[in-house]
Design a protein around this motif. Structure first.
Motif, PDB file in Angstrom:
ATOM      1  N   SER A   1      -2.763  12.633   2.616  1.00 24.07           N
ATOM      2  CA  SER A   1      -1.451  13.149   2.959  1.00 24.07           C
ATOM      3  C   SER A   1      -0.611  12.883   1.833  1.00 24.07           C
ATOM      4  N   TYR A   2       0.564  13.509   1.918  1.00 22.04           N
ATOM      5  CA  TYR A   2       1.401  12.978   0.818  1.00 22.04           C
ATOM      6  C   TYR A   2       2.669  12.077   1.378  1.00 22.04           C
ATOM      7  N   ASP A   3       2.152  11.095   2.332  1.00 17.01           N
ATOM      8  CA  ASP A   3       2.708   9.990   2.808  1.00 17.01           C
ATOM      9  C   ASP A   3       2.606   8.750   1.876  1.00 17.01           C
ATOM     10  N   LEU A   4       3.505   8.532   0.999  1.00 18.49           N
ATOM     11  CA  LEU A   4       3.224   7.379   0.120  1.00 18.49           C
ATOM     12  C   LEU A   4       3.124   6.179   0.713  1.00 18.49           C
ATOM     13  N   LEU A   5       3.728   5.819   1.709  1.00 18.22           N
ATOM     14  CA  LEU A   5       3.583   4.436   2.495  1.00 18.22           C
ATOM     15  C   LEU A   5       2.152   4.190   3.023  1.00 18.22           C
ATOM     16  N   THR A   6       1.478   5.475   3.427  1.00 14.00           N
ATOM     17  CA  THR A   6       0.169   5.284   3.998  1.00 14.00           C
ATOM     18  C   THR A   6      -0.692   5.320   2.861  1.00 14.00           C
ATOM     19  N   GLU A   7      -0.601   6.141   1.860  1.00 12.06           N
ATOM     20  CA  GLU A   7      -1.669   6.288   0.853  1.00 12.06           C
ATOM     21  C   GLU A   7      -1.694   5.344  -0.250  1.00 12.06           C
ATOM     22  N   LEU A   8      -0.678   4.760  -0.644  1.00 14.33           N
ATOM     23  CA  LEU A   8      -0.625   3.942  -1.800  1.00 14.33           C
ATOM     24  C   LEU A   8      -1.185   2.614  -1.875  1.00 14.33           C
ATOM     25  N   PRO A   9      -1.150   1.884  -0.629  1.00 15.81           N
ATOM     26  CA  PRO A   9      -1.735   0.651  -0.405  1.00 15.81           C
ATOM     27  C   PRO A   9      -3.402   1.032  -0.533  1.00 15.81           C
ATOM     28  N   GLN A  10      -4.005   1.886  -0.140  1.00 14.18           N
ATOM     29  CA  GLN A  10      -5.684   2.320  -0.465  1.00 14.18           C
ATOM     30  C   GLN A  10      -5.801   2.445  -1.744  1.00 14.18           C
ATOM     31  N   LEU A  11      -4.832   3.271  -2.369  1.00 13.06           N
ATOM     32  CA  LEU A  11      -5.128   3.473  -3.948  1.00 13.06           C
ATOM     33  C   LEU A  11      -5.277   2.081  -4.617  1.00 13.06           C
ATOM     34  N   LEU A  12      -3.882   1.298  -4.577  1.00 15.08           N
ATOM     35  CA  LEU A  12      -4.028   0.230  -5.402  1.00 15.08           C
ATOM     36  C   LEU A  12      -4.960  -0.838  -5.049  1.00 15.08           C
ATOM     37  N   ALA A  13      -5.464  -0.872  -3.603  1.00 15.99           N
ATOM     38  CA  ALA A  13      -6.648  -1.959  -3.564  1.00 15.99           C
ATOM     39  C   ALA A  13      -7.788  -1.376  -4.054  1.00 15.99           C
ATOM     40  N   ALA A  14      -8.043  -0.118  -4.722  1.00 15.32           N
ATOM     41  CA  ALA A  14      -9.313   0.260  -5.054  1.00 15.32           C
ATOM     42  C   ALA A  14      -9.292   0.360  -6.682  1.00 15.32           C
ATOM     43  N   LEU A  15      -8.197   0.037  -7.279  1.00 14.42           N
ATOM     44  CA  LEU A  15      -8.217   0.224  -8.678  1.00 14.42           C
ATOM     45  C   LEU A  15      -8.923  -1.104  -9.323  1.00 14.42           C
ATOM     46  N   PRO A  16      -9.418  -0.821 -10.607  1.00 14.95           N
ATOM     47  CA  PRO A  16     -10.063  -1.900 -11.266  1.00 14.95           C
ATOM     48  C   PRO A  16      -9.157  -3.161 -11.459  1.00 14.95           C
ATOM     49  N   ARG A  17      -9.573  -4.370 -11.521  1.00 18.52           N
ATOM     50  CA  ARG A  17      -8.721  -5.660 -11.921  1.00 18.52           C
ATOM     51  C   ARG A  17      -8.069  -5.361 -13.146  1.00 18.52           C
ATOM     52  N   ALA A  18      -9.002  -4.895 -14.183  1.00 22.58           N
ATOM     53  CA  ALA A  18      -8.605  -4.858 -15.505  1.00 22.58           C
ATOM     54  C   ALA A  18      -7.272  -3.760 -15.865  1.00 22.58           C
ATOM     55  N   TRP A  19      -7.004  -3.146 -14.862  1.00 25.44           N
ATOM     56  CA  TRP A  19      -5.651  -2.483 -15.127  1.00 25.44           C
ATOM     57  C   TRP A  19      -4.700  -3.390 -14.729  1.00 25.44           C
ATOM     58  N   GLY A  20      -4.682  -4.267 -14.164  1.00 18.98           N
ATOM     59  CA  GLY A  20      -3.599  -5.504 -13.970  1.00 18.98           C
ATOM     60  C   GLY A  20      -2.802  -5.273 -12.788  1.00 18.98           C
ATOM     61  N   HIS A  21      -1.848  -5.664 -12.747  1.00 15.98           N
ATOM     62  CA  HIS A  21      -0.810  -5.599 -11.600  1.00 15.98           C
ATOM     63  C   HIS A  21      -0.003  -4.517 -11.642  1.00 15.98           C
ATOM     64  N   ILE A  22      -0.040  -3.547 -10.997  1.00 14.23           N
ATOM     65  CA  ILE A  22       0.702  -2.182 -11.009  1.00 14.23           C
ATOM     66  C   ILE A  22       2.188  -2.540 -10.231  1.00 14.23           C
ATOM     67  N   ALA A  23       3.169  -2.486 -11.206  1.00 13.71           N
ATOM     68  CA  ALA A  23       4.211  -2.872 -10.903  1.00 13.71           C
ATOM     69  C   ALA A  23       5.197  -1.695 -10.651  1.00 13.71           C
ATOM     70  N   GLY A  24       4.797  -0.533 -11.112  1.00 10.17           N
ATOM     71  CA  GLY A  24       5.375   0.778 -10.934  1.00 10.17           C
ATOM     72  C   GLY A  24       4.665   1.870 -10.747  1.00 10.17           C
ATOM     73  N   VAL A  25       4.982   2.843  -9.718  1.00  6.00           N
ATOM     74  CA  VAL A  25       4.569   4.191  -9.329  1.00  6.00           C
ATOM     75  C   VAL A  25       5.598   5.194  -9.572  1.00  6.00           C
ATOM     76  N   THR A  26       5.199   6.169 -10.221  1.00  6.88           N
ATOM     77  CA  THR A  26       5.968   7.291 -10.477  1.00  6.88           C
ATOM     78  C   THR A  26       5.239   8.585  -9.670  1.00  6.88           C
TER      79      THR A  26
END
Length: 134
Positions: free
Chosen positions: A36-61
């Protein structure tokens, strides 16, 4: 600030393909096909799946015209993430992830209503043929 839980195992599988790390900079680091285009629903799943090497994602545009209303920041996966909406027309189909001291990653956003027959080849092409969210 909105607090959201980390992705739960009961959630449908995340549709994410990441390009292999390389020496050359890439315009796109992978493809994400949210449900969906619901960022509050979709973003947590995305961030949880990113590689640890990418570091702490502090900003999303994200592109402001496509995504549902979002707060200026939210607490996701035990981290504060600042959310920005871009109105620039040059990249309406991307999400930009920023990690201070680690870098920037751009993901192609495949529209949620895209059929699997069209989405899968596109995601694989962007990720260099990879089939998982490694």
């Amino acid at each position: 600030m909105i607090t959201t839980p980390a992705a739960r195992s009961a959630d449908p599988a995340l549709r994410l393909r990441l390009a292999p790390p390389g020496l050359l900079p890439r315009r796109l680091n992978g493809a994400w096909w949210p449900r969906s285009y619901d960022l509050l629903t979709e973003l947590p799943q995305l961030l949880a799946a990113l590689p640890r090497a990418w570091g702490h994602i502090a900003g999303v545009t994200v592109h402001g015209g496509a995504w549902a209303a979002s707060p200026g920041r939210m607490f996701v996966c035990n981290q504060v993430v600042r959310l920005r909406k871009s109105v620039a027309g040059h990249a309406p189909d991307t999400v930009v992830l920023l990690a201070p001291g680690h870098g920037r990653w751009d993901l192609l956003v495949v529209p949620p209503d895209t059929g699997e027959a069209a989405a899968e080849p596109l995601m694989a092409a962007v990720a260099g043929g990879r089939t998982g969210s490694e």
